[in-house]
Write a protein that holds these residues in place. Structure first.
Motif, mmCIF file in Angstrom:
data_model
loop_
_atom_site.group_PDB
_atom_site.id
_atom_site.type_symbol
_atom_site.label_atom_id
_atom_site.label_comp_id
_atom_site.label_asym_id
_atom_site.label_seq_id
_atom_site.Cartn_x
_atom_site.Cartn_y
_atom_site.Cartn_z
ATOM 1 N N LEU A 1 0.818 -1.204 0.000
ATOM 2 C CA LEU A 1 0.000 0.000 0.000
ATOM 3 C C LEU A 1 0.855 1.258 0.000
ATOM 4 C CD1 LEU A 1 -2.839 -1.053 2.476
ATOM 5 C CD2 LEU A 1 -3.035 -0.699 0.008
ATOM 6 N N ASP B 1 3.286 0.169 -3.784
ATOM 7 C CA ASP B 1 2.634 -0.526 -4.896
ATOM 8 C C ASP B 1 3.627 -1.161 -5.872
ATOM 9 O OD1 ASP B 1 0.493 -1.445 -6.405
ATOM 10 O OD2 ASP B 1 0.325 0.403 -7.580
ATOM 11 N N ALA C 1 -8.495 -9.654 2.355
ATOM 12 C CA ALA C 1 -9.146 -8.798 1.359
ATOM 13 C C ALA C 1 -10.602 -9.155 1.124
ATOM 14 C CB ALA C 1 -8.376 -8.882 0.036
ATOM 15 N N SER D 1 -12.911 -6.270 1.612
ATOM 16 C CA SER D 1 -12.472 -5.009 1.019
ATOM 17 C C SER D 1 -12.308 -5.153 -0.489
ATOM 18 C CB SER D 1 -11.139 -4.563 1.639
ATOM 19 O OG SER D 1 -10.606 -3.449 0.938
ATOM 20 N N PRO D 2 -13.274 -4.698 -1.257
ATOM 21 C CA PRO D 2 -13.120 -4.725 -2.719
ATOM 22 C C PRO D 2 -11.866 -3.985 -3.183
ATOM 23 C CG PRO D 2 -15.393 -4.262 -2.124
ATOM 24 C CD PRO D 2 -14.592 -4.188 -0.852
ATOM 25 N N PHE D 3 -11.489 -2.937 -2.445
ATOM 26 C CA PHE D 3 -10.280 -2.192 -2.806
ATOM 27 C C PHE D 3 -9.059 -3.079 -2.710
ATOM 28 C CE2 PHE D 3 -6.655 0.180 -0.903
ATOM 29 C CZ PHE D 3 -6.227 0.809 -2.070
ATOM 30 N N LEU D 4 -8.867 -3.747 -1.551
ATOM 31 C CA LEU D 4 -7.718 -4.639 -1.390
ATOM 32 C C LEU D 4 -7.769 -5.789 -2.389
ATOM 33 C CD1 LEU D 4 -7.078 -5.029 2.455
ATOM 34 C CD2 LEU D 4 -5.606 -3.939 0.761
ATOM 35 N N SER E 1 -8.952 -5.794 -5.299
ATOM 36 C CA SER E 1 -8.622 -5.327 -6.645
ATOM 37 C C SER E 1 -7.120 -5.214 -6.871
ATOM 38 C CB SER E 1 -9.271 -3.967 -6.906
ATOM 39 O OG SER E 1 -8.634 -2.937 -6.148
ATOM 40 N N LEU E 2 -6.333 -5.140 -5.780
ATOM 41 C CA LEU E 2 -4.881 -5.013 -5.913
ATOM 42 C C LEU E 2 -4.201 -6.349 -6.200
ATOM 43 C CD1 LEU E 2 -4.140 -2.492 -3.008
ATOM 44 C CD2 LEU E 2 -4.472 -2.016 -5.439
#
Length: 315
Positions: free
Chosen positions: A233, A236, A265, A268-271, A273-274
């Motif tokens: 985070l 990246d 994750a 968390s859709p954000f996590l 997505s990574l």
């Protein structure tokens, strides 16, 4: 630069040395026990260089790079606070003394940074984190084609990120640091064994279905995943390479950390997505610390591509 480039990975128990030719081929490899104290480190390092020179049939050594724990001043060629080597006083002029003993130009680098350079060489990507799971927990950052050491040389010290305000006091003076959960020392304390490597014993027991081992393994993997997540985070990177003593476990370690990242994750859709789990690699047979030490030496030609074995299975 003429002659082979020598890399020395100096640890508290052994010195691992390699010699690399101009085309990146590993020409010779030697290991020897480390003698502690200033004179002992110089003497044992010089002995490894002599053995490498002999293996090269007396061939010329163009330079020597040294990866060593502690606070390293690369310009001055000194190291201090390398307590596991008995170098816990003032800055020790290792580059000067080893250079005088071997007749070659010597350059020093922190051992984690040296291993990061080696991981970059075998992975061949310009944005990479090398996460070392050894006695402690630390990371090296190779970003946009260069090492990131930090203003005070503390970049990547993720092991001293406090995660539990009620946890035990860390050696750094803080309480509840991540290193107390996700390091080789933490694993050994949680799963002591009379013989063999604690990490190997733990993962074998967990694979056999031992409930206690599964619990310890998963707690450890969650801690490593937390370190990966924090570093990812922050910068990246394209790749996260796990090394250090625990990495000898190999693919089961990567799988356990990948599972932990995926679970973390789930909400968390954000996590998610990574896709952090897909970026993981685990060092296997590649001597990245010694390779990286060789690559820190002053060179006049392009850095060669090194291609020892490294695991690369993705989820």
């Amino acid at each position: 630069m003429n002659g082979a480039r020598v890399g020395l990975d100096i640890g508290g128990t052994k010195i691992h040395g390699i010699a690399i030719g101009p085309d990146g081929e590993v020409l010779a490899e030697e290991r020897a026990a480390t003698t502690l104290g200033g004179e002992g480190v110089v003497k044992s390092a010089a002995a490894v260089v002599a053995s490498l020179r002999e293996a090269l049939d007396g061939g010329e050594i163009g330079s020597i790079g040294v990866g060593i724990p502690g606070i390293v001043d690369t310009r001055a060629g000194t190291v201090k606070h390398a307590v596991n080597l008995g170098l816990d006083g003032d800055a020790f002029p290792l580059a000067e003394l080893l250079g005088a003993r071997t007749g070659a130009v010597v350059t020093l680098e922190n051992d984690t940074n040296a291993a990061t350079l080696g991981a970059h060489a075998v992975e061949d990507v310009d944005d990479l984190i090398y996460l070392s799971l050894g006695t402690g927990l630390a990371a090296g950052l190779y970003l946009s084609g260069a090492l990131r050491r930090g203003f005070h040389g503390a970049a990547g010290e993720v092991g001293h990120l406090p995660v539990d305000p009620e946890g035990p006091v860390c050696g750094c003076g803080q309480r509840g640091c991540l290193e107390l959960v996700a390091s080789g020392a933490a694993l050994a304390a949680a799963w002591p064994t009379a013989t063999g490597h604690p990490a190997a014993a733990l993962f074998a027991a967990a694979a056999a279905g031992d409930p206690a081992a599964v619990e310890v393994r998963d707690r450890f993997a969650n801690g490593v995943a937390a370190a990966v997540r924090a570093l990812a985070l922050a910068v990246d990177p394209e790749r996260v390479v796990i090394g250090g003593g625990v990495a000898a476990v190999g693919e089961p370690l990567r799988e356990a950390v990948a599972v932990a990242l995926t679970r973390q994750a789930e909400t968390s859709p954000f996590l998610a997505s990574l896709e952090l789990a897909s970026r993981l690699r685990v060092v296997s047979a590649a001597p990245v610390a010694a390779i990286g030490a060789a690559l820190i030496t002053p060179i006049t030609s392009a850095t060669p591509t090194i291609t020892p074995t490294i695991t690369s299975t993705k989820d």
